[in-house]
Design an enzyme around this catalytic site. Structure first.
Site, PDB file in Angstrom:
ATOM      1  N   ASP A  77       0.860  -1.184   0.000  1.00  0.00           N
ATOM      2  CA  ASP A  77       0.000   0.000   0.000  1.00  0.00           C
ATOM      3  C   ASP A  77       0.902   1.242   0.000  1.00  0.00           C
ATOM      4  O   ASP A  77       2.122   1.148  -0.212  1.00  0.00           O
ATOM      5  CB  ASP A  77      -1.016  -0.044   1.152  1.00  0.00           C
ATOM      6  CG  ASP A  77      -0.390   0.194   2.526  1.00  0.00           C
ATOM      7  OD1 ASP A  77       0.852   0.366   2.603  1.00  0.00           O
ATOM      8  OD2 ASP A  77      -1.140   0.221   3.516  1.00  0.00           O
ATOM      9  N   HIS A  78       0.318   2.414   0.255  1.00  0.00           N
ATOM     10  CA  HIS A  78       1.092   3.660   0.172  1.00  0.00           C
ATOM     11  C   HIS A  78       2.222   3.731   1.195  1.00  0.00           C
ATOM     12  O   HIS A  78       3.188   4.445   0.983  1.00  0.00           O
ATOM     13  CB  HIS A  78       0.150   4.872   0.353  1.00  0.00           C
ATOM     14  CG  HIS A  78      -0.697   4.785   1.577  1.00  0.00           C
ATOM     15  ND1 HIS A  78      -1.816   3.977   1.645  1.00  0.00           N
ATOM     16  CD2 HIS A  78      -0.584   5.382   2.786  1.00  0.00           C
ATOM     17  CE1 HIS A  78      -2.360   4.092   2.846  1.00  0.00           C
ATOM     18  NE2 HIS A  78      -1.632   4.921   3.565  1.00  0.00           N
TER      19      HIS A  78
ATOM     20  N   CYS B 260       2.658  -3.502   4.054  1.00  0.00           N
ATOM     21  CA  CYS B 260       1.786  -2.366   4.386  1.00  0.00           C
ATOM     22  C   CYS B 260       2.359  -1.753   5.664  1.00  0.00           C
ATOM     23  O   CYS B 260       3.517  -2.006   5.995  1.00  0.00           O
ATOM     24  CB  CYS B 260       0.310  -2.771   4.493  1.00  0.00           C
ATOM     25  SG  CYS B 260      -0.142  -3.798   5.892  1.00  0.00           S
ATOM     26  N   GLY B 261       1.603  -0.957   6.371  1.00  0.00           N
ATOM     27  CA  GLY B 261       2.155  -0.305   7.557  1.00  0.00           C
ATOM     28  C   GLY B 261       2.624  -1.305   8.593  1.00  0.00           C
ATOM     29  O   GLY B 261       3.721  -1.205   9.143  1.00  0.00           O
ATOM     30  N   THR B 262       1.771  -2.286   8.858  1.00  0.00           N
ATOM     31  CA  THR B 262       2.089  -3.312   9.857  1.00  0.00           C
ATOM     32  C   THR B 262       2.362  -4.675   9.238  1.00  0.00           C
ATOM     33  O   THR B 262       2.855  -5.572   9.930  1.00  0.00           O
ATOM     34  CB  THR B 262       0.898  -3.498  10.815  1.00  0.00           C
ATOM     35  OG1 THR B 262      -0.248  -3.858  10.025  1.00  0.00           O
ATOM     36  CG2 THR B 262       0.604  -2.229  11.597  1.00  0.00           C
ATOM     37  N   GLY B 263       1.965  -4.851   7.985  1.00  0.00           N
ATOM     38  CA  GLY B 263       1.986  -6.177   7.357  1.00  0.00           C
ATOM     39  C   GLY B 263       0.725  -6.972   7.654  1.00  0.00           C
ATOM     40  O   GLY B 263       0.514  -8.039   7.062  1.00  0.00           O
TER      41      GLY B 263
ATOM     42  N   HIS C 200       7.530 -24.916   8.024  1.00  0.00           N
ATOM     43  CA  HIS C 200       6.409 -25.614   8.657  1.00  0.00           C
ATOM     44  C   HIS C 200       5.058 -25.324   7.997  1.00  0.00           C
ATOM     45  O   HIS C 200       4.201 -26.204   7.965  1.00  0.00           O
ATOM     46  CB  HIS C 200       6.303 -25.202  10.137  1.00  0.00           C
ATOM     47  CG  HIS C 200       7.418 -25.755  10.978  1.00  0.00           C
ATOM     48  ND1 HIS C 200       7.398 -25.719  12.360  1.00  0.00           N
ATOM     49  CD2 HIS C 200       8.606 -26.348  10.642  1.00  0.00           C
ATOM     50  CE1 HIS C 200       8.511 -26.264  12.840  1.00  0.00           C
ATOM     51  NE2 HIS C 200       9.271 -26.652  11.809  1.00  0.00           N
ATOM     52  N   ASN C 201       4.872 -24.086   7.526  1.00  0.00           N
ATOM     53  CA  ASN C 201       3.543 -23.680   7.038  1.00  0.00           C
ATOM     54  C   ASN C 201       3.440 -23.664   5.516  1.00  0.00           C
ATOM     55  O   ASN C 201       2.355 -23.448   4.984  1.00  0.00           O
ATOM     56  CB  ASN C 201       3.166 -22.300   7.588  1.00  0.00           C
ATOM     57  CG  ASN C 201       3.355 -22.198   9.086  1.00  0.00           C
ATOM     58  OD1 ASN C 201       4.168 -21.423   9.575  1.00  0.00           O
ATOM     59  ND2 ASN C 201       2.637 -23.009   9.832  1.00  0.00           N
TER      60      ASN C 201
ATOM     61  N   ARG D 126       6.196   0.150   8.881  1.00  0.00           N
ATOM     62  CA  ARG D 126       6.255   0.968  10.092  1.00  0.00           C
ATOM     63  C   ARG D 126       6.776   0.160  11.282  1.00  0.00           C
ATOM     64  O   ARG D 126       6.838   0.671  12.404  1.00  0.00           O
ATOM     65  CB  ARG D 126       4.868   1.525  10.410  1.00  0.00           C
ATOM     66  CG  ARG D 126       4.379   2.541   9.388  1.00  0.00           C
ATOM     67  CD  ARG D 126       2.927   2.893   9.611  1.00  0.00           C
ATOM     68  NE  ARG D 126       2.523   3.989   8.730  1.00  0.00           N
ATOM     69  CZ  ARG D 126       1.260   4.283   8.450  1.00  0.00           C
ATOM     70  NH1 ARG D 126       0.273   3.562   8.962  1.00  0.00           N
ATOM     71  NH2 ARG D 126       0.977   5.289   7.656  1.00  0.00           N
TER      72      ARG D 126
ATOM     73  N   ARG E 242       5.571 -34.153   9.155  1.00  0.00           N
ATOM     74  CA  ARG E 242       4.530 -33.993  10.166  1.00  0.00           C
ATOM     75  C   ARG E 242       3.722 -32.715   9.980  1.00  0.00           C
ATOM     76  O   ARG E 242       2.656 -32.569  10.570  1.00  0.00           O
ATOM     77  CB  ARG E 242       5.147 -34.036  11.572  1.00  0.00           C
ATOM     78  CG  ARG E 242       5.927 -32.799  11.963  1.00  0.00           C
ATOM     79  CD  ARG E 242       6.553 -32.957  13.355  1.00  0.00           C
ATOM     80  NE  ARG E 242       7.007 -31.694  13.922  1.00  0.00           N
ATOM     81  CZ  ARG E 242       8.187 -31.142  13.668  1.00  0.00           C
ATOM     82  NH1 ARG E 242       9.020 -31.717  12.826  1.00  0.00           N
ATOM     83  NH2 ARG E 242       8.525 -29.996  14.254  1.00  0.00           N
ATOM     84  N   HIS E 243       4.251 -31.788   9.172  1.00  0.00           N
ATOM     85  CA  HIS E 243       3.550 -30.519   8.960  1.00  0.00           C
ATOM     86  C   HIS E 243       2.481 -30.622   7.871  1.00  0.00           C
ATOM     87  O   HIS E 243       1.578 -29.793   7.812  1.00  0.00           O
ATOM     88  CB  HIS E 243       4.550 -29.423   8.582  1.00  0.00           C
ATOM     89  CG  HIS E 243       5.666 -29.292   9.565  1.00  0.00           C
ATOM     90  ND1 HIS E 243       5.476 -28.853  10.854  1.00  0.00           N
ATOM     91  CD2 HIS E 243       6.978 -29.592   9.450  1.00  0.00           C
ATOM     92  CE1 HIS E 243       6.627 -28.878  11.502  1.00  0.00           C
ATOM     93  NE2 HIS E 243       7.554 -29.319  10.679  1.00  0.00           N
TER      94      HIS E 243
ATOM     95  N   ARG F 259      -1.219 -30.771   8.826  1.00  0.00           N
ATOM     96  CA  ARG F 259      -1.721 -29.530   9.446  1.00  0.00           C
ATOM     97  C   ARG F 259      -1.995 -28.483   8.373  1.00  0.00           C
ATOM     98  O   ARG F 259      -2.987 -27.747   8.450  1.00  0.00           O
ATOM     99  CB  ARG F 259      -0.709 -29.010  10.464  1.00  0.00           C
ATOM    100  CG  ARG F 259      -0.520 -29.991  11.610  1.00  0.00           C
ATOM    101  CD  ARG F 259       0.668 -29.646  12.478  1.00  0.00           C
ATOM    102  NE  ARG F 259       0.853 -30.664  13.502  1.00  0.00           N
ATOM    103  CZ  ARG F 259       2.027 -30.974  14.031  1.00  0.00           C
ATOM    104  NH1 ARG F 259       3.125 -30.351  13.651  1.00  0.00           N
ATOM    105  NH2 ARG F 259       2.108 -31.916  14.959  1.00  0.00           N
TER     106      ARG F 259
HETATM  107  C1  RB5 Z   1      -2.517   2.461   6.540  1.00  0.00           C
HETATM  108  O1  RB5 Z   1      -2.563   3.633   7.296  1.00  0.00           O
HETATM  109  C2  RB5 Z   1      -2.389   1.258   7.454  1.00  0.00           C
HETATM  110  O2  RB5 Z   1      -3.574   1.030   8.134  1.00  0.00           O
HETATM  111  C3  RB5 Z   1      -1.990   0.034   6.655  1.00  0.00           C
HETATM  112  O3  RB5 Z   1      -0.788   0.274   5.998  1.00  0.00           O
HETATM  113  C4  RB5 Z   1      -1.760  -1.240   7.443  1.00  0.00           C
HETATM  114  O4  RB5 Z   1      -0.936  -1.021   8.536  1.00  0.00           O
HETATM  115  C5  RB5 Z   1      -2.956  -2.001   7.814  1.00  0.00           C
HETATM  116  O5  RB5 Z   1      -2.888  -3.136   8.330  1.00  0.00           O
END
Ligand code: RB5
Length: 155
Positions: A8-9, A67-70, A100-101, A111, A134-135, A138
């Site tokens: 994303d941005h 993204c910001g947090t993934g 494993h996954n 971020r 074993r994975h 699952r």
């Molecule tokens: C965008 O502000 C933010 O919400 C996005 O990048 C992400 O962190 C969402 O999970």
């Protein structure tokens, strides 16, 4: 291997740096955007879905999302049936997401982690091998959840 990239941005610079890093390592990289936020916003479900669908239709084998947090972009990718996207903030989890996954996608937060950590995360993810054994049952059980809901047999 052909790898799809999406962000994303908040993740445009990190996506570019990771694509450059992966190209140097010999991977074929396909960019599914966002390309240029132009000061605007790109909603993370759009690139998350694009990369996940590109994997499911065979355009690329694996994916990298930012993204910001993934978190949001991985949640979107995981809604595409068959896809396993893992959010990781350090390399050990990233290696295990493959081992494993058998995850298709590694997702990171621009971020949350710095660029050197992000490179170490993708290296750990792509340098690892799925162990099956074993994975395997699952991982199959994850697919079974989708199948149960698709067939209307979920309880
Ligand atoms: C965008 O502000 C933010 O919400 C996005 O990048 C992400 O962190 C969402 O999970």
């Amino acid at each position: 291997m052909k790898v799809g990239f999406g962000c994303d941005h908040t993740g445009i610079d990190m996506k570019k740096a990771l694509m450059d890093h992966m190209k140097e390592k010999g991977y074929e990289c396909v960019d599914y955007g966002a390309f240029d936020a132009n000061g605007g916003k790109v909603d993370y479900p759009v690139p998350g879905r694009k990369v996940a669908e590109a994997i499911m239709n065979g355009e690329v084998e694996k994916g990298v999302l930012v993204c910001g947090t993934g978190i949001g972009i991985s949640l979107a990718a995981n809604k595409v049936p068959g896809i396993r996207a893992a959010v990781c903030s350090e390399p050990v989890s990233a290696a295990l997401a493959t081992q494993h996954n058998n995850a298709h996608i590694i997702s990171m937060g621009a971020r949350i982690v710095g660029i050197e950590t992000a490179k170490a995360i993708v290296d750990a993810f792509f340098d690892s091998t799925y162990e099956a054994g074993r994975h395997a049952h699952r991982v199959q059980m994850i697919a079974d959840i989708e199948n149960d809901y698709r067939k209307g047999t979920a309880q």
